[in-house]
Design an enzyme around this catalytic site. Sequence first.
Site, PDB file in Angstrom:
ATOM      1  N   TRP A   1       0.829  -1.219   0.000  1.00 44.41           N
ATOM      2  CA  TRP A   1       0.000   0.000   0.000  1.00 44.41           C
ATOM      3  C   TRP A   1       0.856   1.259   0.000  1.00 44.41           C
ATOM      4  O   TRP A   1       0.328   2.349   0.149  1.00 44.41           O
ATOM      5  CB  TRP A   1      -0.944  -0.011   1.200  1.00 44.41           C
ATOM      6  CG  TRP A   1      -0.275  -0.364   2.484  1.00 44.41           C
ATOM      7  CD1 TRP A   1       0.357   0.485   3.345  1.00 44.41           C
ATOM      8  CD2 TRP A   1      -0.153  -1.676   3.053  1.00 44.41           C
ATOM      9  NE1 TRP A   1       0.863  -0.205   4.406  1.00 44.41           N
ATOM     10  CE2 TRP A   1       0.556  -1.536   4.269  1.00 44.41           C
ATOM     11  CE3 TRP A   1      -0.586  -2.961   2.661  1.00 44.41           C
ATOM     12  CZ2 TRP A   1       0.852  -2.626   5.078  1.00 44.41           C
ATOM     13  CZ3 TRP A   1      -0.285  -4.021   3.476  1.00 44.41           C
ATOM     14  CH2 TRP A   1       0.420  -3.856   4.662  1.00 44.41           C
TER      15      TRP A   1
ATOM     16  N   CYS B   1      11.529   1.803  17.426  1.00 48.49           N
ATOM     17  CA  CYS B   1      11.114   2.146  18.792  1.00 48.49           C
ATOM     18  C   CYS B   1      10.081   1.117  19.255  1.00 48.49           C
ATOM     19  O   CYS B   1       8.911   1.423  19.471  1.00 48.49           O
ATOM     20  CB  CYS B   1      10.552   3.569  18.828  1.00 48.49           C
ATOM     21  SG  CYS B   1      10.481   4.240  20.495  1.00 48.49           S
TER      22      CYS B   1
ATOM     23  N   CYS C   1      18.419   4.203  15.912  1.00 43.71           N
ATOM     24  CA  CYS C   1      17.355   5.207  15.813  1.00 43.71           C
ATOM     25  C   CYS C   1      17.875   6.505  15.184  1.00 43.71           C
ATOM     26  O   CYS C   1      18.893   7.056  15.631  1.00 43.71           O
ATOM     27  CB  CYS C   1      16.806   5.490  17.205  1.00 43.71           C
ATOM     28  SG  CYS C   1      15.503   6.736  17.186  1.00 43.71           S
TER      29      CYS C   1
ATOM     30  N   ASP D   1      -1.249   7.071  16.133  1.00 48.95           N
ATOM     31  CA  ASP D   1      -1.625   5.701  16.493  1.00 48.95           C
ATOM     32  C   ASP D   1      -0.770   5.266  17.685  1.00 48.95           C
ATOM     33  O   ASP D   1       0.019   6.049  18.218  1.00 48.95           O
ATOM     34  CB  ASP D   1      -1.481   4.758  15.294  1.00 48.95           C
ATOM     35  CG  ASP D   1      -0.028   4.485  14.942  1.00 48.95           C
ATOM     36  OD1 ASP D   1       0.863   5.219  15.439  1.00 48.95           O
ATOM     37  OD2 ASP D   1       0.222   3.540  14.183  1.00 48.95           O
TER      38      ASP D   1
ATOM     39  N   THR E   1      -4.185  -5.201  13.574  1.00 49.96           N
ATOM     40  CA  THR E   1      -3.802  -6.426  12.866  1.00 49.96           C
ATOM     41  C   THR E   1      -2.339  -6.318  12.434  1.00 49.96           C
ATOM     42  O   THR E   1      -1.898  -5.258  12.008  1.00 49.96           O
ATOM     43  CB  THR E   1      -4.710  -6.634  11.636  1.00 49.96           C
ATOM     44  OG1 THR E   1      -6.072  -6.703  12.084  1.00 49.96           O
ATOM     45  CG2 THR E   1      -4.382  -7.917  10.906  1.00 49.96           C
TER      46      THR E   1
ATOM     47  N   TYR F   1      -8.332   8.541  13.614  1.00 55.85           N
ATOM     48  CA  TYR F   1      -7.065   8.040  13.064  1.00 55.85           C
ATOM     49  C   TYR F   1      -7.213   7.815  11.555  1.00 55.85           C
ATOM     50  O   TYR F   1      -6.382   8.279  10.753  1.00 55.85           O
ATOM     51  CB  TYR F   1      -6.625   6.722  13.745  1.00 55.85           C
ATOM     52  CG  TYR F   1      -5.566   6.088  12.898  1.00 55.85           C
ATOM     53  CD1 TYR F   1      -4.263   6.565  12.951  1.00 55.85           C
ATOM     54  CD2 TYR F   1      -5.873   5.114  11.947  1.00 55.85           C
ATOM     55  CE1 TYR F   1      -3.293   6.082  12.104  1.00 55.85           C
ATOM     56  CE2 TYR F   1      -4.920   4.630  11.099  1.00 55.85           C
ATOM     57  CZ  TYR F   1      -3.631   5.105  11.183  1.00 55.85           C
ATOM     58  OH  TYR F   1      -2.676   4.637  10.333  1.00 55.85           O
TER      59      TYR F   1
ATOM     60  N   CYS G   1      17.551   1.429  20.049  1.00 59.39           N
ATOM     61  CA  CYS G   1      17.964   2.835  20.111  1.00 59.39           C
ATOM     62  C   CYS G   1      19.231   3.122  19.306  1.00 59.39           C
ATOM     63  O   CYS G   1      19.382   4.230  18.768  1.00 59.39           O
ATOM     64  CB  CYS G   1      18.145   3.260  21.564  1.00 59.39           C
ATOM     65  SG  CYS G   1      16.626   3.124  22.511  1.00 59.39           S
TER      66      CYS G   1
ATOM     67  N   LEU H   1      -8.573 -11.826   9.190  1.00 62.11           N
ATOM     68  CA  LEU H   1      -8.058 -10.540   9.676  1.00 62.11           C
ATOM     69  C   LEU H   1      -8.613 -10.181  11.062  1.00 62.11           C
ATOM     70  O   LEU H   1      -8.034  -9.349  11.759  1.00 62.11           O
ATOM     71  CB  LEU H   1      -8.415  -9.408   8.698  1.00 62.11           C
ATOM     72  CG  LEU H   1      -7.597  -9.369   7.415  1.00 62.11           C
ATOM     73  CD1 LEU H   1      -8.248  -8.448   6.389  1.00 62.11           C
ATOM     74  CD2 LEU H   1      -6.179  -8.902   7.691  1.00 62.11           C
ATOM     75  N   GLY H   2      -9.712 -10.810  11.468  1.00 62.85           N
ATOM     76  CA  GLY H   2     -10.275 -10.537  12.786  1.00 62.85           C
ATOM     77  C   GLY H   2     -10.965  -9.185  12.868  1.00 62.85           C
ATOM     78  O   GLY H   2     -11.006  -8.428  11.904  1.00 62.85           O
ATOM     79  N   TYR H   3     -11.536  -8.906  14.023  1.00 64.18           N
ATOM     80  CA  TYR H   3     -12.231  -7.632  14.289  1.00 64.18           C
ATOM     81  C   TYR H   3     -13.175  -7.295  13.123  1.00 64.18           C
ATOM     82  O   TYR H   3     -12.985  -6.327  12.394  1.00 64.18           O
ATOM     83  CB  TYR H   3     -11.241  -6.502  14.531  1.00 64.18           C
ATOM     84  CG  TYR H   3     -10.371  -6.735  15.726  1.00 64.18           C
ATOM     85  CD1 TYR H   3     -10.854  -6.480  17.016  1.00 64.18           C
ATOM     86  CD2 TYR H   3      -9.095  -7.228  15.587  1.00 64.18           C
ATOM     87  CE1 TYR H   3     -10.060  -6.713  18.135  1.00 64.18           C
ATOM     88  CE2 TYR H   3      -8.293  -7.470  16.699  1.00 64.18           C
ATOM     89  CZ  TYR H   3      -8.790  -7.203  17.964  1.00 64.18           C
ATOM     90  OH  TYR H   3      -8.000  -7.439  19.059  1.00 64.18           O
TER      91      TYR H   3
ATOM     92  N   GLU I   1      -5.524   1.061   5.527  1.00 66.36           N
ATOM     93  CA  GLU I   1      -5.522   1.669   6.862  1.00 66.36           C
ATOM     94  C   GLU I   1      -6.530   0.996   7.783  1.00 66.36           C
ATOM     95  O   GLU I   1      -6.268   0.814   8.975  1.00 66.36           O
ATOM     96  CB  GLU I   1      -5.800   3.177   6.755  1.00 66.36           C
ATOM     97  CG  GLU I   1      -4.646   3.963   6.193  1.00 66.36           C
ATOM     98  CD  GLU I   1      -3.371   3.803   7.020  1.00 66.36           C
ATOM     99  OE1 GLU I   1      -3.464   3.602   8.242  1.00 66.36           O
ATOM    100  OE2 GLU I   1      -2.278   3.852   6.438  1.00 66.36           O
TER     101      GLU I   1
HETATM  102  S1  SF4 Z   1      16.238   6.606  20.974  1.00 63.73           S
HETATM  103 FE1  SF4 Z   1      14.704   6.250  19.376  1.00 63.73          FE
HETATM  104  S2  SF4 Z   1      14.216   4.061  19.590  1.00 63.73           S
HETATM  105 FE2  SF4 Z   1      15.230   4.692  21.499  1.00 63.73          FE
HETATM  106  S3  SF4 Z   1      13.545   5.247  22.859  1.00 63.73           S
HETATM  107 FE3  SF4 Z   1      14.238   7.110  21.838  1.00 63.73          FE
HETATM  108  S4  SF4 Z   1      12.873   7.321  20.063  1.00 63.73           S
HETATM  109 FE4  SF4 Z   1      12.706   5.214  20.788  1.00 63.73          FE
END
Ligand code: SF4
Length: 397
Positions: A46, A220, A230, A160, A65, A142, A227, A102-104, A59
């Site tokens: 998508w 995250c 990130c 979300d 899911t 949303y 991290c 897919l449920g729900y 969406e």
């Molecule tokens: S550094 Fe990035 S992955 Fe780690 S807690 Fe913070 S936002 Fe989340």
Amino acid sequence: MQARQRSYSHSESDTADDAIYAELDPAVFRKRLMSWYRQHARELPWRGITDPYRTWVSEVMLQQTRVAAVVEHYHAFLRRFPTILALALATEDDVLAAWSGLGYYRRARMLHKAAKFITEERGGVLPSTAAELRTLPGIGEYTCAAIASIAFGEGVPVLDGNVERVLLRLLGRPEEGTMISRTFLQRQAAALVPRRRVDHKSNAAGDHNQAMMELGATICLPRAPLCLNCPVFSMCKTRGEHVTLLRATQRSRPAAHLLSLRKRGTATQVLLERRADDVALMPGMYELPPLPLDAVENREPMLRVRHSITNTNYYVQVFAPRGSTDRALRRAIPAAKADLHWVRTNRLHSLPLTGLARKILQRLDVMETRPVTLPEPLSDTPAAPTRKKPRASAVKV
Ligand code: SF4
């Protein structure tokens, strides 16, 4: 995938307010986020599409899911219902059958209802702003923000479960689940989303929102955030040290179902029970007849399977009669509420089966492991929606 929640419907006049409340530098944050997203975004069916209807379907499927399950069903659903009109003209049973797994199922019913409304009241055209989308049946905050930004480039943020988690951790805020906390997060999300509208080449707001959700879904992570990978690590106040609320504990429940097969000529039929229309969970859908646990106490099941619905793990045993003279299991089905049907196994794909029934029938090779029968290749040309598909042959018992 985390449960998706409210989004923040946003007007241009809110922009100045959001800038005041912003706790992160939006320009720096966006640059780092988008640079990472362009390199690491998963290829999903998508993404990069231009049909708002398909964005809408994806969406709705993605709410509550897993992405893998949605990938499995997305194309199949769109082949069966390639346009809003095709979806509007389908029967509810056909829509639920395509949704099976897919449920729900309330989502499928509301999608169908909204398609009918758009066809009857809006000339078959999906509205292009979050405010107008919000007026459609079953489209929550949303979903309207996701469609408006991803399909039409409107500068509204989505919030979300993934985005909420990312923002809480970035800003070092406790997870409170209150309206005040949510309003705060909405403002922060709104301050970060770009305002530019789509210009045929780029969609800054839609890409930004998808990148935020992708960050939450792949980096995250709820339990162990990655991290060190990130892109906004240096802007984050918690870096893996965020305290999150304990989730509702999982419950366990035993359950038993009957698998009864019979031959009629060359066809094999399976006995299914249609759930009542007035039950809260999966009304009108078909399942293998449930059995009271005391009726199967001393029997050995032919299959054991675990099935999760929200916070409950069902440990399900499936029993088959021992030969044609064993009628004890059939008699164990609570007669007062049983709405039983013999269904030809080659028609099971066109019936709205519960996810558990589908899982059991596929594990036992009663039903093929394909999500939906798809006669036509996917095409941008709308298929004739009036062609009636053959109905499942169901013999009322
Ligand atoms: S550094 Fe990035 S992955 Fe780690 S807690 Fe913070 S936002 Fe989340």
